[in-house]
Write an enzyme that holds these catalytic residues in place. Structure first.
Site, PDB file in Angstrom:
ATOM      1  N   GLU A  78       8.813 -15.830  -3.509  1.00 51.03           N
ATOM      2  CA  GLU A  78       9.156 -15.154  -4.794  1.00 51.03           C
ATOM      3  C   GLU A  78      10.676 -14.502  -5.017  1.00 51.03           C
ATOM      4  OE1 GLU A  78       7.643  -9.672  -4.146  1.00 51.03           O
ATOM      5  OE2 GLU A  78       6.582 -11.743  -2.649  1.00 51.03           O
TER       6      GLU A  78
ATOM      7  N   GLU B 204       0.919  -1.367  -0.687  1.00 51.24           N
ATOM      8  CA  GLU B 204       0.353   0.324  -0.036  1.00 51.24           C
ATOM      9  C   GLU B 204       0.466   1.516   0.191  1.00 51.24           C
ATOM     10  OE1 GLU B 204      -2.604  -0.523   3.077  1.00 51.24           O
ATOM     11  OE2 GLU B 204      -3.912  -2.177   2.743  1.00 51.24           O
TER      12      GLU B 204
ATOM     13  N   ASP C 179      10.160 -15.919   0.729  1.00 54.39           N
ATOM     14  CA  ASP C 179      10.922 -17.082   0.350  1.00 54.39           C
ATOM     15  C   ASP C 179      10.998 -17.571  -1.369  1.00 54.39           C
ATOM     16  OD1 ASP C 179      12.036 -16.694   2.308  1.00 54.39           O
ATOM     17  OD2 ASP C 179      11.740 -18.574   2.906  1.00 54.39           O
TER      18      ASP C 179
ATOM     19  N   GLY D  25      29.985   2.924 -24.606  1.00 56.67           N
ATOM     20  CA  GLY D  25      30.173   4.800 -25.009  1.00 56.67           C
ATOM     21  C   GLY D  25      28.968   5.747 -25.425  1.00 56.67           C
ATOM     22  N   GLY D  26      29.168   6.493 -26.131  1.00 57.34           N
ATOM     23  CA  GLY D  26      27.733   7.247 -25.912  1.00 57.34           C
ATOM     24  C   GLY D  26      26.964   6.714 -26.818  1.00 57.34           C
TER      25      GLY D  26
END
Length: 385
Positions: free
Chosen positions: A245, A132, A243, A342-343
């Site tokens: 899960e 919740e 456990d 990298g990029g």
């Protein structure tokens, strides 16, 4: 084919891996980029087909329509699905483990006969509702009330962060029927129940395409026959599933790490700088070695815990430890995958940035890593004392 360690997991595990990997490569991987970009859950494209392969009922007994296999096979299926798309792996884990497995373990014969066939076939989608807005790790602090009335219960309140919520036909829901940890009961909720609705849909950083939403209960009447397990015994139902899960969902992180290597290894072989493939540079080779070791060390722990689950010998702190190791390794490996490209790795043209966003979830979901460390430390110190 990448070289990898043979963990000698057995014929059933190898069969599940081969079957799931082939399906994931053929059916899930081609959709993965679209799933992420559009936050799209391809229920009709995948769920019935996964049902035909038996993937939704791996840990369900053959008598109840499942494959009658174990958590090890379930981890491997989750790993291979997640290698193609971690968001589908998350929704699959929530459906097949958090919902289907809990029903198989706790439901009455009548409840199993009613719900399992369509969940296992993939006609229906399942979900579990525990968290919740004000009760995540402190699950006993939940506020959703279930008040006894003639013929059943009336539920009022909300649940939040619920995977598969908007698509779920059947939900395993925990609600307060009394006070404290001994006052929680488990209910099987159908989407058609009057007074039940889907609230806010949550737009996430990662795991896009695995739908997450709020559940709203407004004088929702739930018949008495929808109580699963003992009245006021919901904490036992809930904790007994944690456990399993954690072990199964750790498979998601294994899949993400393998997906990183799937992208990075061909890239460093082909990408040239200074006249040579970057894979010939020692710093890049060290990065690849670290990624590989991170994956297989997590595999070893997760597979060992899954085997312990199957043997009835798992410990709560090892289940927490396995997903702790897998989650932190996966986030680090995904970061290294971006660095290796990298990029290019920082662009949407390559999937490694998605792997990083997806990997972060399980540092938080199924219990934060801080809570996992607290559990492990407390259990070990208590055992030593």
């Amino acid at each position: 084919m990448q070289p990898t360690l043979d963990f000698a997991l057995g014929e059933n595990a190898d069969m599940i891996r081969e079957t799931t990997a082939r399906f994931a490569a053929d059916r899930i991987a081609p959709l993965a980029a679209q799933i992420d970009a559009e936050d799209w859950f391809p229920r009709d494209d995948l769920w019935p087909a996964m049902g035909e392969l038996g993937l939704h009922g791996i840990t369900v007994s053959e008598a109840d329509g499942g494959l009658g296999l174990g958590y090890l096979e379930h981890v491997i299926a989750c790993e291979e699905v997640s290698r193609a798309s971690a968001s589908i792996g998350l929704s699959y884990g929530a459906h097949s483990n958090l919902c289907v497995n809990q029903i198989a373990r706790w439901a009455s014969a009548e409840q199993k006969a009613k719900y399992l066939p369509k969940l296992i076939s993939g006609e229906h989608v399942g979900s579990l509702a525990m968290s919740e807005a004000g009760a995540g790790s402190d699950v006993v602090g939940m506020k959703l009330r279930a008040d006894a009335v003639d013929g059943g219960y009336v539920l009022n309140g909300t649940k939040f962060w619920i995977t598969n919520a908007a698509y779920a036909d059947v939900l395993v829901v925990y609600a307060k029927t009394g006070e404290g940890s001994r006052g929680i009961t488990t209910f099987l909720i159908e989407k058609s129940f009057k007074g039940f609705s889907i609230g806010q849909k949550i737009d996430k950083m990662g795991m896009r395409g695995s739908p997450t939403a709020e559940l709203v209960f407004d004088d929702c009447f739930v018949p008495e026959e929808s109580v699963m397990g003992p009245v006021n015994g919901g904490v036992g139902v809930l904790m007994s599933g944690l456990d399993y899960e954690r072990a199964v969902l750790a498979g998601i992180q294994l899949g993400i790490m393998q997906a990183c290597l799937d992208v990075v290894l061909p890239y460093v072989r082909e990408r040239k700088q200074f006249g040579s493939p970057i894979g010939s540079f020692q710093l890049v080779q060290a990065k690849i070695a670290d990624m590989y070791v991170a994956l297989n060390s997590a595999r070893a722990y997760v597979y060992a815990v899954a085997k312990s689950c199957d043997a009835g010998r798992t410990t709560r702190f090892d289940a927490a430890g396995a997903i702790l190791l897998a989650s932190e390794n996966a986030f680090r490996v995904a970061g290294e995958a971006i660095q290796a490209l990298g990029g290019a790795g920082y662009t949407k043209d390559w999937p490694v940035e998605r792997f990083l966003r997806d990997a972060k979830l399980l540092d938080i979901g199924a219990g934060t890593n801080e809570v996992r460390r607290m559990l492990i430390g407390r259990e070990l110190i208590g055992a030593a004392g």
